[in-house]
Design an enzyme around this catalytic site. Sequence first.
Site, PDB file in Angstrom:
ATOM      1  N   GLY A   1      13.942  89.270  22.227  1.00  0.00           N
ATOM      2  CA  GLY A   1      13.656  87.749  23.441  1.00  0.00           C
ATOM      3  C   GLY A   1      15.626  87.185  23.396  1.00  0.00           C
ATOM      4  N   ALA A   2      15.714  86.314  23.079  1.00  0.00           N
ATOM      5  CA  ALA A   2      16.538  85.524  22.797  1.00  0.00           C
ATOM      6  C   ALA A   2      18.306  85.602  24.229  1.00  0.00           C
ATOM      7  CB  ALA A   2      17.907  85.631  22.125  1.00  0.00           C
ATOM      8  N   LEU A   3      17.158  86.516  25.670  1.00  0.00           N
ATOM      9  CA  LEU A   3      17.869  87.109  26.955  1.00  0.00           C
ATOM     10  C   LEU A   3      19.250  86.057  26.729  1.00  0.00           C
ATOM     11  CD1 LEU A   3      14.475  87.545  28.561  1.00  0.00           C
ATOM     12  CD2 LEU A   3      16.076  88.678  26.342  1.00  0.00           C
TER      13      LEU A   3
ATOM     14  N   HIS B   1      21.216  91.557  28.787  1.00  0.00           N
ATOM     15  CA  HIS B   1      19.767  91.810  28.728  1.00  0.00           C
ATOM     16  C   HIS B   1      19.564  92.256  30.336  1.00  0.00           C
ATOM     17  CE1 HIS B   1      19.154  89.426  24.766  1.00  0.00           C
ATOM     18  NE2 HIS B   1      18.942  90.591  24.557  1.00  0.00           N
TER      19      HIS B   1
ATOM     20  N   GLY C   1      20.887  98.604  25.618  1.00  0.00           N
ATOM     21  CA  GLY C   1      22.600  98.513  26.075  1.00  0.00           C
ATOM     22  C   GLY C   1      23.273  99.444  24.980  1.00  0.00           C
TER      23      GLY C   1
ATOM     24  N   ASP D   1      25.096  98.032  21.644  1.00  0.00           N
ATOM     25  CA  ASP D   1      24.158  98.885  20.332  1.00  0.00           C
ATOM     26  C   ASP D   1      24.121 101.116  20.453  1.00  0.00           C
ATOM     27  OD1 ASP D   1      22.974  96.700  18.878  1.00  0.00           O
ATOM     28  OD2 ASP D   1      22.246  96.090  20.822  1.00  0.00           O
TER      29      ASP D   1
ATOM     30  N   VAL E   1      27.699  94.335  28.565  1.00  0.00           N
ATOM     31  CA  VAL E   1      27.811  93.624  29.488  1.00  0.00           C
ATOM     32  C   VAL E   1      28.889  91.929  29.070  1.00  0.00           C
ATOM     33  CG1 VAL E   1      27.942  91.353  31.054  1.00  0.00           C
ATOM     34  CG2 VAL E   1      25.828  93.727  31.016  1.00  0.00           C
TER      35      VAL E   1
ATOM     36  N   SER F   1      23.231  88.362  21.952  1.00  0.00           N
ATOM     37  CA  SER F   1      22.110  86.992  21.136  1.00  0.00           C
ATOM     38  C   SER F   1      23.069  85.761  19.646  1.00  0.00           C
ATOM     39  CB  SER F   1      20.706  87.362  20.594  1.00  0.00           C
ATOM     40  OG  SER F   1      20.397  87.958  21.444  1.00  0.00           O
TER      41      SER F   1
HETATM   42  O1  PAF Z   1      18.409  95.933  20.493  1.00  0.00           O
HETATM   43  C1  PAF Z   1      16.826  95.174  20.011  1.00  0.00           C
HETATM   44  O2  PAF Z   1      17.018  93.870  20.681  1.00  0.00           O
HETATM   45  C2  PAF Z   1      16.000  95.604  19.285  1.00  0.00           C
HETATM   46  O3  PAF Z   1      16.307  96.241  17.985  1.00  0.00           O
HETATM   47  C3  PAF Z   1      15.140  96.056  19.856  1.00  0.00           C
HETATM   48  C4  PAF Z   1      15.751  97.831  20.677  1.00  0.00           C
HETATM   49  C5  PAF Z   1      14.828  95.951  20.560  1.00  0.00           C
HETATM   50  C6  PAF Z   1      14.170  97.052  18.872  1.00  0.00           C
HETATM   51  O4  PAF Z   1      14.015  95.729  17.512  1.00  0.00           O
END
Ligand code: PAF
Length: 285
Positions: A35-37, A41, A152, A155, A181, A191
Amino acid sequence: MTHKLIVVRDLARLRRQVAQYRKAGEAVALVPTMGALHDGHLSLVRAARRKAKRIIVSIFVNPTQFAPTEDFKSYPRTFEADIAALREVGADVVWNPPVEVMYPRDFVTRIVLEGPATAGLEDASRPHFFGGVTTIVCKLLLQCLPDVAIFGEKDYQQLKVVAQMAKDLNIPSRIVGAPTVREKDGLAMSSRNAYLSDQERALAPLLHQVLRDCAARIGAGERAAGVLAKGRKTIARGGFVLDYLELRNAETLAPATTDAGALRLLVAAKLGKTRLIDNIAVRRK
Ligand code: PAF
């Protein structure tokens, strides 16, 4: 007309919905999130759109990937705004499981990888992290059974770890990376950027500048050790506490020399209380 978006909190309901898509011959993509898009995202959802007819976005702030000292409690939660953005970008399902579904009281399983998960990057600073990520992502993949799942590249180690896990466990979902991005000044969207004070926000793009400068020099044939030493100094002088600035093999994440395969430059550093990570491909001239 706004897109029809279903919010699902019940596993049996999710499975019925996925079965319905499959019966109709519709490919399914999963975009796992906490979340916290932000636009990063939403770009993953757009990438998913190009690969599948139906898009499931999971929103679950996963407690097991945070150490007790980390920001699980304060992690930004913006559910209503997330739903509005996902409707706008054309997602079909938001999978928002209650914690009891993901971690029932008697839950004892943890998926722990070696290889890219022990590369000495994020795992060195956050030893609990990948066990939590692989366990939850494995559950999400088995719950949603997507043809493709999008992660993404910001990470980058997480992307490699999840791809290795899916391969090792014969999970029949294609794991696909999507480009980072960035804000106009180069800062990778995250986020956690919301934690930065105005002063820190002004300093934050230095990480990307150092990555670009180091990648250009190494790409042009300068010795990596010298370039990285200078890059580390610049980051520390810029007010960061550096965790790592490393040149790695882009596939295995093993320490790299300039004459070995595709290369990736990865960085993690703290600015005040905020830990930022970023990475960039090194292209040889
Ligand atoms: O990258 C993230 O937001 C988190 O690590 C994920 C992949 C949703 C797992 O909780």
